[in-house]
Design a protein around this motif. Structure first.
Motif, PDB file in Angstrom:
ATOM      1  N   MET A 410      -3.859  -4.877  -2.337  1.00  0.00           N
ATOM      2  CA  MET A 410      -3.971  -3.462  -1.993  1.00  0.00           C
ATOM      3  C   MET A 410      -3.584  -2.600  -3.195  1.00  0.00           C
ATOM      4  O   MET A 410      -4.297  -1.648  -3.561  1.00  0.00           O
ATOM      5  CB  MET A 410      -3.048  -3.163  -0.804  1.00  0.00           C
ATOM      6  N   LYS A 415      -5.151   1.081  -7.465  1.00  0.00           N
ATOM      7  CA  LYS A 415      -5.069   1.567  -8.850  1.00  0.00           C
ATOM      8  C   LYS A 415      -6.456   1.638  -9.478  1.00  0.00           C
ATOM      9  O   LYS A 415      -6.771   2.571 -10.209  1.00  0.00           O
ATOM     10  CB  LYS A 415      -4.188   0.632  -9.672  1.00  0.00           C
ATOM     11  N   LEU A 418      -8.112   4.680  -8.070  1.00  0.00           N
ATOM     12  CA  LEU A 418      -7.523   5.914  -8.602  1.00  0.00           C
ATOM     13  C   LEU A 418      -7.987   6.158 -10.035  1.00  0.00           C
ATOM     14  O   LEU A 418      -8.313   7.296 -10.413  1.00  0.00           O
ATOM     15  CB  LEU A 418      -5.993   5.823  -8.561  1.00  0.00           C
ATOM     16  N   LEU A 419      -8.026   5.106 -10.852  1.00  0.00           N
ATOM     17  CA  LEU A 419      -8.466   5.271 -12.231  1.00  0.00           C
ATOM     18  C   LEU A 419      -9.900   5.761 -12.263  1.00  0.00           C
ATOM     19  O   LEU A 419     -10.249   6.707 -12.978  1.00  0.00           O
ATOM     20  CB  LEU A 419      -8.337   3.952 -12.997  1.00  0.00           C
TER      21      LEU A 419
ATOM     22  N   ASP B 186       2.338   1.071 -14.900  1.00  0.00           N
ATOM     23  CA  ASP B 186       1.418   1.602 -13.895  1.00  0.00           C
ATOM     24  C   ASP B 186       0.638   2.826 -14.345  1.00  0.00           C
ATOM     25  O   ASP B 186       0.893   3.941 -13.899  1.00  0.00           O
ATOM     26  CB  ASP B 186       2.186   1.970 -12.619  1.00  0.00           C
ATOM     27  N   PHE B 188      -2.800   4.764 -14.332  1.00  0.00           N
ATOM     28  CA  PHE B 188      -4.095   4.769 -13.663  1.00  0.00           C
ATOM     29  C   PHE B 188      -4.674   6.184 -13.567  1.00  0.00           C
ATOM     30  O   PHE B 188      -5.487   6.474 -12.692  1.00  0.00           O
ATOM     31  CB  PHE B 188      -3.988   4.155 -12.259  1.00  0.00           C
ATOM     32  N   ARG B 396      12.097  -8.379  -2.661  1.00  0.00           N
ATOM     33  CA  ARG B 396      10.668  -8.449  -2.976  1.00  0.00           C
ATOM     34  C   ARG B 396       9.893  -7.540  -2.028  1.00  0.00           C
ATOM     35  O   ARG B 396       9.012  -6.793  -2.459  1.00  0.00           O
ATOM     36  CB  ARG B 396      10.202  -9.899  -2.838  1.00  0.00           C
ATOM     37  N   VAL B 397      10.235  -7.608  -0.768  1.00  0.00           N
ATOM     38  CA  VAL B 397       9.523  -6.772   0.214  1.00  0.00           C
ATOM     39  C   VAL B 397       9.771  -5.303  -0.096  1.00  0.00           C
ATOM     40  O   VAL B 397       8.855  -4.475  -0.031  1.00  0.00           O
ATOM     41  CB  VAL B 397       9.969  -7.134   1.648  1.00  0.00           C
ATOM     42  N   LEU B 400       7.615  -4.177  -2.943  1.00  0.00           N
ATOM     43  CA  LEU B 400       6.216  -4.035  -2.542  1.00  0.00           C
ATOM     44  C   LEU B 400       6.012  -2.749  -1.738  1.00  0.00           C
ATOM     45  O   LEU B 400       5.047  -2.013  -1.953  1.00  0.00           O
ATOM     46  CB  LEU B 400       5.778  -5.238  -1.699  1.00  0.00           C
ATOM     47  N   ALA B 404       3.773   0.514  -2.718  1.00  0.00           N
ATOM     48  CA  ALA B 404       2.738   1.024  -1.820  1.00  0.00           C
ATOM     49  C   ALA B 404       2.957   2.511  -1.542  1.00  0.00           C
ATOM     50  O   ALA B 404       2.004   3.295  -1.502  1.00  0.00           O
ATOM     51  CB  ALA B 404       2.743   0.227  -0.510  1.00  0.00           C
ATOM     52  N   LEU B 407       1.848   4.569  -4.512  1.00  0.00           N
ATOM     53  CA  LEU B 407       0.392   4.666  -4.571  1.00  0.00           C
ATOM     54  C   LEU B 407      -0.131   5.627  -3.516  1.00  0.00           C
ATOM     55  O   LEU B 407      -1.090   6.375  -3.760  1.00  0.00           O
ATOM     56  CB  LEU B 407      -0.241   3.291  -4.377  1.00  0.00           C
ATOM     57  N   ALA B 410       0.189   8.974  -4.873  1.00  0.00           N
ATOM     58  CA  ALA B 410      -0.840   9.222  -5.900  1.00  0.00           C
ATOM     59  C   ALA B 410      -2.173   9.539  -5.249  1.00  0.00           C
ATOM     60  O   ALA B 410      -2.916  10.418  -5.697  1.00  0.00           O
ATOM     61  CB  ALA B 410      -0.974   8.008  -6.814  1.00  0.00           C
ATOM     62  N   ILE B 411      -2.491   8.845  -4.176  1.00  0.00           N
ATOM     63  CA  ILE B 411      -3.746   9.104  -3.476  1.00  0.00           C
ATOM     64  C   ILE B 411      -3.734  10.513  -2.905  1.00  0.00           C
ATOM     65  O   ILE B 411      -4.724  11.260  -2.995  1.00  0.00           O
ATOM     66  CB  ILE B 411      -3.966   8.083  -2.347  1.00  0.00           C
ATOM     67  N   ARG B 414      -4.285  12.987  -5.657  1.00  0.00           N
ATOM     68  CA  ARG B 414      -5.680  12.947  -6.085  1.00  0.00           C
ATOM     69  C   ARG B 414      -6.549  13.708  -5.104  1.00  0.00           C
ATOM     70  O   ARG B 414      -7.454  14.454  -5.477  1.00  0.00           O
ATOM     71  CB  ARG B 414      -6.149  11.483  -6.195  1.00  0.00           C
TER      72      ARG B 414
END
Lengths: 450, 468
Positions: A410, A415, A418-419, B186, B188, B396-397, B400, B404, B407, B410-411, B414
């Motif tokens: 995911m 990414k 988005l790029l 990261d 992008f 780790r979780v 992650l 997420a 991101l 970021a979405i 955008r």
């Protein structure tokens, strides 16, 4: 080790039990002389016509010892029932005898005359647009082609006849086509019409149903679809010919049904469809070997099943229906038996299981490895210790790994998206080079779209 | 001006000449210039007369930079002049001087001022990258440009030209860790106006980042980085994309044991366009997945030429080992123990000792959990303890989930950018206007637009309508 010992102990105890069972209930004794079903006499006792010829030809090809007698009988049958001079001549050659030249030339002339007459008849009926008559004419042509050994043309004519048949004629058309296909080992070409006839047939007799299911089973068996073949053969039931058949004998269907069920069905379903089905038990009663196999499997006498397979192997490799798929069938049955035998154990010794199942240790190991690799046996092999160890499903590592992989995927795809969106928003893209003379992108300069 | 043992002797600016006076005047005015006026002075500097005066008084004029314009106070002016002077310096053979000044600019320059002149910084970085390689100053240049990249990026996820040049220099000088550290942050997003970034920078950055990851054997990240090259919008196939795809196939075999699928976000037809070019590598991948060592060896031999042409022979040579590792890892799902002799037989190795050595390497690398009984020649596969440490699992979780969430932010950003972009607002306004009858008039159109839209969008539409 206790588990291993218990597996070994259980193995020997059940092996002893199996020995008792093998000598006792599972194989009823008979005072009548047993005719080898795969011998020339055995086949002759069950078949006639093209079905007999086909089976004898197959026997002649795979059993050199029986070749001349099988081919001679096939040649005689070919001369008696048909007009296939080509087949007759090749059978005579294989049998090492001289063909009856007078019969061949007379038959050729007769065939030629008859074919012309049938074609004239057909054209007249087509011109007259009499549907019943057209159906009869096409059917006559189809039977003629079958007679002279052109099964493809025969089946094609039967298909054309279907366009003019009434619902009551549909079943007979399908059964006739099925018999021709069966005799020529081209059963896959009629599978479609059999399926449609079975789904809508209201005029079919039990014999017709049985025949169509049996032919469908033969087609599926030919393709290696053992599960489908088992279903079809079991659906055929006891209504097939049990005396001398011109298509497929009830005993052969019983054997095929048993073997395909053992190969493809899970244990409980197999027992339900074989042991608990009155129709099946009536069908298989005439074939003690097959009956014993099914009974041994139902009772968990796995070693007896494998020994039984070894016992019937010589006759089945000579059988035209089962022979071509025998090694795949046997492998599937052995895999299923091994899986059923090993599944209850936490640890099972290879040596003990090998004795119990009457399989060489190397072959047993190979089967176990194959089952594990295909995900059919939740175990691992301690090759050094000669032990099969059950693998109890610990879901957490797999679930965690899957969740992690999903999250990473995911993130990666987001990414990338988005790029790309960012670049498109700001009109950044790889553009094609420009032609120096025209200043246009190269493709457009040549009149091509870039 | 003679160049003597690497030292450049330059003529000083002669203030008695008209050209010299003009130049000094311009430079000193630039030194006091506000950032907003800088472009005017840049225009002046780019004026033909000024360029001629610089070239006539010699490259010594540029030495004035060190005296009249100092770092970090006049960083922007410094960048402006250096941007103008670069072609002159290069033409007159004073590339080393340019490199010295550029290194000073990036090392000592003020970050805020650097961020204000992104086009100049980008151009200087590209030129520095090119010249530093030929002068053997790649490492110093990389460090300076990396600082500039951090300084000039409008936000931590934004790519600049400096990133691409730094990645290229890093790979050149084998500073793979530094390149990977940069790529790990990261990136992008592209903001060409704010960062001076062009499409070539995007392609180069991800390509060299992938090469750096591959050099450090981080195969999965290398594959992802090469995939980013393929998702750039393209109306034509670039050489970088072709090279990236070749690398990507081999890195994916090393990471996952199978060839990669085309990224979902890649241009339609990208796979088709690349198919012919990467056919030799596709054949190698097909041989790899059979897990048959002989088939792989034959495929590598058959495609020797293609591998050499792409300079991927070294990477391809590692595929043998990778395939062997895959076979052994596959055995762990079937066997609890297995003899080294059996492993050697499955892999077609010469002896059990070779198999033992291979297992040893895998265990030491952490790829395989197993123990070896050397006396009996038996390898015991141990269960995966991925879930043995709950604290590690939780950590780790958490990482992650955090990634997420970032991101998702970021979405959302955008989405706002797109919806509030001038084109989108104009389109929405025209659509809304079309819905209202002419009699309703302008206010009616605005009201209709505002009534049905998001508040920010409505406000943007209202402003665009007023502007009209």
């Amino acid at each position: 080790m206790a588990h291993v010992a218990s597996a070994s102990g259980a193995g020997s105890a059940s092996a002893a039990g199996e020995g008792a069972a093998a000598s006792g209930a599972s194989r009823p004794e008979s005072s009548a002389p047993v005719v080898d079903r795969s011998s020339v006499e055995g086949i002759k006792a069950r078949y006639r016509g093209n079905a007999l010829i086909e089976r004898l030809s197959y026997l002649g090809e795979v059993a050199p010892a029986s070749r001349s007698s099988a081919m001679a009988l096939a040649a005689a049958e070919s001369k008696a029932v048909g007009s296939n001079t080509g087949l007759y001549a090749s059978l005579c050659e294989a049998a090492g005898t001289d063909p009856d030249a007078e019969w061949v030339s007379a038959t050729k002339a007769r065939v030629h005359t008859r074919q012309e007459a049938l074609e004239r008849e057909l054209n007249m009926k087509l011109a007259a647009q009499d549907r019943d008559a057209i159906f009869e004419a096409h059917t006559a042509v189809a039977k003629h082609f079958a007679d002279i050994g052109s099964p493809k043309s025969s089946i094609a004519s039967f298909m054309r006849a279907r366009e003019y048949c009434t619902p009551s004629q549909l079943v007979s058309n399908t059964t006739d086509a099925a018999k021709v296909a069966l005799g020529a080992q081209q059963v896959s070409s009629v599978e479609g019409i059999i399926r449609s006839t079975l789904s809508g047939a209201t005029h079919a007799t039990p014999q017709d149903h049985a025949l169509l299911h049996a032919v469908m089973g033969a087609a599926r068996l030919q393709r290696g679809n053992f599960a489908g073949a088992a279903q079809s053969f079991l659906a055929a039931g006891p209504a097939l010919d049990s005396s001398v058949s011109d298509s497929i004998h009830r005993d052969d269907v019983a054997v095929a049904a048993t073997l395909c069920s053992l190969a493809a069905m899970d244990r409980s379903r197999c027992i339900r469809m074989t042991q608990e089905s009155i129709d099946f038990r009536r069908t298989v009663a005439a074939v003690p070997d097959a009956e014993a196999l099914a009974a041994d499997y139902a009772r968990g006498q796995f070693g007896a099943v494998i020994r039984g397979l070894d016992a019937i192997e010589p006759s089945l490799t000579h059988d035209a229906l089962i022979g071509p798929q025998w090694s795949a069938l046997k492998h599937s049955i052995i895999s299923r038996v091994v899986s059923d035998a090993v599944a209850p154990y936490a640890r099972a010794s290879i040596a003990a299981m090998s004795k119990r199942l009457s399989l060489p240790e190397a072959q047993l190991s190979d089967v176990v490895v194959s089952l594990i690799a295909r995900g059919l046996l939740p175990a691992r092999l301690d090759a050094a210790g000669g032990v099969i160890v059950a693998r109890y499903s610990e879901q957490r590592p797999a679930v965690f790994a899957e969740a992690t992989a999903l999250a990473e995927r995911m993130a990666r795809e987001t990414k990338q998206t988005l790029l790309r969106a960012s670049m498109e928003q700001h009109h950044l893209a790889v553009k094609p080079p420009k032609n120096r003379r025209t200043g246009l992108p190269v493709g457009m300069a040549e009149g091509l779209e870039v | 001006m003679a160049s003597d043992a690497g030292e450049i002797k330059l003529d000083p600016v002669n203030p008695r000449t008209e050209n010299g006076r003009q130049f000094l005047d311009t430079v000193s005015r630039m030194a006091q210039a506000d950032l907003r006026d800088l472009h005017r002075y840049a225009g002046m500097l780019a004026h033909k007369a000024t360029l001629e005066s610089i070239s006539r008084v010699g490259s010594g004029a540029v030495v004035v930079l060190g005296e009249a314009i100092s770092l970090p106070e006049h960083t922007a002016s410094y960048a402006c002049i250096l941007y103008t002077a670069e072609p002159i310096l290069h033409r007159q053979g004073h590339t080393a001087l340019f490199v010295r000044f550029a290194l000073s600019l990036f090392s000592e320059g003020d970050r805020r001022q650097l961020r204000a002149v992104p086009a100049f910084v980008a151009s200087i970085a590209r030129a520095l990258g090119q010249h530093a390689r030929s002068l053997g100053a790649a490492s110093a240049a990389m460090r300076a440009i990396t600082r500039a990249a951090e300084a000039t990026a409008p936000n931590p996820h934004c790519l600049t030209a400096c990133h691409a040049v730094a990645a290229m220099l890093g790979c050149d000088g084998k500073h793979y860790r530094e390149v990977c550290a940069m790529a790990d942050s990261d990136i992008f997003e592209v903001l060409p106006a704010a960062s001076g970034c062009q499409v070539e920078d995007v392609l180069c950055f991800y390509y060299y980042a992938g090469v750096a990851y591959a050099a450090l054997k981080k195969w999965s990240k290398a594959t992802d980085s090469f995939s980013m090259v393929l998702v750039t919008p393209s109306a034509a196939l670039s050489a970088v994309a072709m090279a990236a795809e070749r690398w990507r196939i081999l890195c994916s075999l090393m990471a996952a044991g199978k060839p990669p699928s085309m990224p979902v976000a890649a241009s339609q037809g990208m796979a088709r366009s690349l198919a012919d070019d990467v056919r030799p590598f596709t054949r190698i991948a097909e041989a790899f997945v059979t897990l048959n060592p002989t088939a792989l060896a034959e495929a590598l031999k058959a495609e020797e030429e293609a591998l050499a042409a792409s300079s991927l022979t070294g990477l391809a040579a590692q595929l043998h080992r990778a395939q062997q590792a895959r076979v052994i890892l596959g055995l762990t799902s079937t066997f609890v123990t297995i003899t080294t002799a059996e492993i050697a037989e499955k892999l077609g190795l010469g002896s059990a000792a070779d198999a033992e050595a291979l297992v040893f390497d895998l265990v030491r690398a952490g790829t395989l959990r197993a123990s070896i009984d050397q006396e009996r020649g038996v390898v015991s596969f141990l269960d995966d303890d991925a879930t043995a440490d709950p604290a590690m699992l939780v950590k780790r979780v958490e990482s992650l989930v955090g990634a997420a969430a970032a991101l998702a932010d970021a979405i959302a950003t955008r989405e706002r950018d797109v919806v509030l972009s001038p084109d989108c607002v104009k389109h929405a306004t025209m659509r809304a206007r079309g819905r209202v009858s002419a009699e309703a008039g302008r206010s009616g159109a605005m009201a209709a637009a505002a009534g049905g839209a998001d508040a920010d969008v409505a406000e943007a539409m209202r402003r665009s309508t007023l502007d009209m």
